[in-house]
Each structure stands twice: as structure tokens, then as C-alpha cells.
Design a protein around this motif. Sequence first.
Motif, PDB file in Angstrom:
ATOM      1  N   ALA A   5       6.988   7.126  39.332  1.00 32.31           N
ATOM      2  CA  ALA A   5       6.733   6.012  38.049  1.00 32.31           C
ATOM      3  C   ALA A   5       6.338   4.919  38.536  1.00 32.31           C
ATOM      4  N   GLN A  98       1.133   5.587  28.526  1.00 26.64           N
ATOM      5  CA  GLN A  98       1.240   6.211  29.654  1.00 26.64           C
ATOM      6  C   GLN A  98       0.237   7.214  30.162  1.00 26.64           C
ATOM      7  N   LYS A 100      -0.610   9.819  33.233  1.00 24.35           N
ATOM      8  CA  LYS A 100       0.167  10.641  34.115  1.00 24.35           C
ATOM      9  C   LYS A 100      -0.782  11.705  34.655  1.00 24.35           C
ATOM     10  N   THR A 168       3.019   8.332  37.224  1.00 28.55           N
ATOM     11  CA  THR A 168       3.049   7.635  35.958  1.00 28.55           C
ATOM     12  C   THR A 168       2.318   5.945  35.832  1.00 28.55           C
ATOM     13  N   ASP A 375      16.567   9.761  30.305  1.00 27.85           N
ATOM     14  CA  ASP A 375      15.891   8.523  31.166  1.00 27.85           C
ATOM     15  C   ASP A 375      14.701   7.796  30.630  1.00 27.85           C
ATOM     16  N   ASN A 377      11.669   8.616  30.313  1.00 28.34           N
ATOM     17  CA  ASN A 377      10.324   8.820  30.909  1.00 28.34           C
ATOM     18  C   ASN A 377       9.425   9.344  30.264  1.00 28.34           C
ATOM     19  N   THR A 400      12.748  15.064  36.068  1.00 31.58           N
ATOM     20  CA  THR A 400      12.114  14.958  37.602  1.00 31.58           C
ATOM     21  C   THR A 400      12.923  15.354  38.723  1.00 31.58           C
TER      22      THR A 400
END
Length: 519
Positions: A5, A98, A100, A168, A375, A377, A400
Amino acid sequence: MLAIAVLGLTLFFGASANAQVSTLSEGFAVVPVPGWTTQNNSVPVGTTGWFQGNPAVFPAQAGPTNSYIAANFNSTTGANTISNWLITPHVNLVNGAQFKFWTRTGTANPFPDRLQVRLSTAGASTNVGTGNTGIGDFTNLLIDINPTYNTGGGSPPANYPEVWTEVTLTVSGVAPGATGRFAFRYFVEDGGPAGDNSNYIGVDTVSYTTAASIPANGPVDLNGDGKTDYTVVRNIGGGVNGQIRWFSNYAGTNTTIAKDWGLAGDFFISGNWDTDTSDDIAIWRPGAATVAAFYILRSTNFTALVEPFGQTGDDPSVVADYTGDGRTDFAVYRRGASAGLGSTWFYRSAATLGGPVVFTRWGQFGDFPAPGDYDGNGSSDFAIQRPNGGAGDFYIRLSTGGILPIQRFGLSTDFIVPGDYDGDGKTDLSVTRGIGGQLVWFSRPSGGGADQQVAWGTSATDFQTQGDYDGDGKTDQAVWRSSTTAGASAFYVRGSAGTTLIVPFGQSMDYPVANFNTH
């Protein structure tokens, strides 16, 4: 596989015309991709540009083995500088959005590769300049992977990974109304068939999601306004296979809709399986493998989507966005069949209907699922509550691959009510417990601070229906209370600021859909 990230990129850009899309999801099943642009500015231009992935070099990150896009040393000739561009469709640029993607090079690669991701804020422009040093309108460098040409793999941006690794990028500082395009630039100095650098890279599973397109705290948001809607289902046909009718009152409005969808023996759920911002009406129907299926009434055009998935005995209440593309994925939790046997989470990306099934073994017989994004994300994690001497221990495996320390919270007999109660973008540990006839809610803020406790509801009669009913980005404690008195059934919502909402809705024997996320 790894996940990297790169957060908080501060980008100050001007605005431009309206963009064509706010979300993007591409798996490169077929190359070239409509709406994407390629331009090879290497000097001289070689025999290849961007092309369909070659599974003989390495297989795709997801989907069919060749479903990725690749570039290689033949982008130029001799020993020269490669500048080979792959440009996304025109998108809205929003703070918090975001971008990705997954990328890798070959195993034990002796010829180092390099990749840049750049951003243009010049609307629909695809101008990348001329020559192998030109960048045109793509003046904003978001990441430069392996700029010093290291070998041996490793994590970006310092190295080029030799296993599929997710990157990310989070955008910030964008002016309201800004639009533009992202671009991958395969940029390698001293590259080509006679150069010391450049070999072969792949890019796969690209997604772009704006903050508005990532559902965070408004489950069962059927009109896309960011608020949980008051929604119940009713058996209007009678019997175990009776026709089900959905009733929904859009939060904060006088609008109520009714849709016939599903049968009495189905599981009633909700999520956003298509590409808009509204949740869909959905059910999961148990059956044998290949027969069990999700039946989804898409909010975009009210057409049916049927996706065979799971089997009788599975738990479909764990539907969530496991791939981080802003869409709910097809998912079930399969409990271990007996003591000592492990449980398995299965999911399939909503972007690849009929595509591969991903499974993660997490949990065992006797555990209870506690799905959520712990988390923050953007991808749902795998979490379970395990009884331990009367207490409840939470085991969380992140999307992850990381594993959080075990957290003891609540009792083994509590009900799990996942949500983001402190509004920090992360799921909090939260449970309910009947105490003295009251329904007491306990939560542990992921943002820090003391555990919270509040009595809301009646334990013997109420259904937990937590959600974001006021649209402030925080999960509210809420219950639905059935009554045989006409007009007395109602939702009772305790807003995150302590305000109270009482909304009469439904009737005796209805079921509130938001309760599906209670475990």
C-alpha cells in the motif's frame, strides 16, 4: 502473493470536464481492451507493445492463465530506452480514491525491469508526448518501481517483485471535479534485446474505486444515498416455499418500494454486486453443489443475475468485498463438519462471473464468522469468534495474508454484530448480549480508546439491525421490533451521536434484512 500500500499521495490538480466512469475493474481476459489506449514511444520502436500475457512465462494473478497484460524487452531494438505506455479509460478523480493493480516480473530475472504509474488530470487526454523521454500530460508520477534496476525480486517500489504483488495508490489533494487517466509506463533505460536491462513484466487485476463507490457503513442501502434503508421481507405466498416480497423505506424519505424476490426457504442478504452505488436485493438458495446459487436483482436495471455458488449447509451471510474493487463478491462460510475439522471461506469476484473460486481455510468446527474489513484497506478480511472457557476469542486473518494478535472480547454466547462504530474505516469488534431483559451492545473501537457499552433494545424480541441510518459514516446500534398490533412494528435506531430514530415499518412475522449480518 503480497500486497503493498502506498498511501496519502498529495496531488494538487485542476478540474476538467465530467469523466466517463467513477469505477474501473479490469482482468485483461482479452487484449486489447476496449477503452484502454496503448502507445509505444520507444526509440526505435520494437516489435511488441502491450500484449496478452504468456502463461509459459508465468500464469495470471487471477482468472485464466493468460488473463493479464504484458510488455517485454522487444518494445525497442538493440540497446535503447523503452517507453511503452498503457493508459486507462477516462475516470473521475476523487480524494480518497484507490488505484490498485498486481504486477510481477519473471522468476530469477537477470535483466531488471522497471514500471512507472503516472496520472494525467487533463480530462480525456491521452497525450504522452513524443520520444522515449516525453511524458505529455502525465506529469504526476505516482510510483516508480525499481528505478535503480535491482535484481533478485523484493517489494516495490525499491525492487520489482518476482511473485504477483498488489500495489495500492490512494489519491489526495484533488480539486473538486477533476478528471483524467492513469497510465502504466514500462520505462527501462539500456533496454531492448541487446541492453543490460528489461525482460518481461505482467500487470493484472486493475481496479479504481472512488470513495463514493466503496460501500463502508451503509449496508442494505438500496437507493445509493449512503444510508441503510428500513427493509423487511414478507412471505406473501404462505408455506415453506411461499413467495417473498421485499419492502423498503428509503432512510430519510417517504419513498417505499416493494419487490417480489425469493422464496421463504431462501437466505435474505444484500450487497452491491454491480457497478453502481446502490445495494442490490439478493437471496441465496441452498442446494447441492452447482445447484445452490445467489439470485440477485441488480439495482442498475432490475434484471436478474443468477450465480451458482456454494452448497447446502454453507453460510452466505459473509458476502462482502474480498477483492477490494468496491463490489460485493459471492461468498460463503463452510463450517468444519465435526470437532477438530477446519472451516473454509469461499469467494468469487463479482467481476468474473463463473470465474475461479478462491478459498481460505480459517476457523474450525464451533467457531462463528465475524466478517469485516479490520485493517481498512477496502478488502474484507477473514475473522472468527472462538469459544474459550465461556469467553470469546477473535482470530483475524487479513486479506493481505497477515494475522492479527488474538483478541479476547465478550462471551462465547454473544451475538457478533460487525460494523464501523467509530467511523475510522475499519470494522470494530462488536457483540450484543441479553442482560436483565435488555439487549446490551459492546464494542471495541479500532481507532483506540476504551471499550464501549450501551443498552439498546429488548433481548427477548428484537432483531439486531445495525447499519448507518443517518449516513454519517458510523454504524448505528439498531433493532427491529415486531408487533401483532397494526402499525406498531418498528425500527429503533440509536444514532452514533446519541440521537434516537423510531420508524414504524413492517408487520408481525416479517424479517428485517439487515439482521443477516448478525452471527
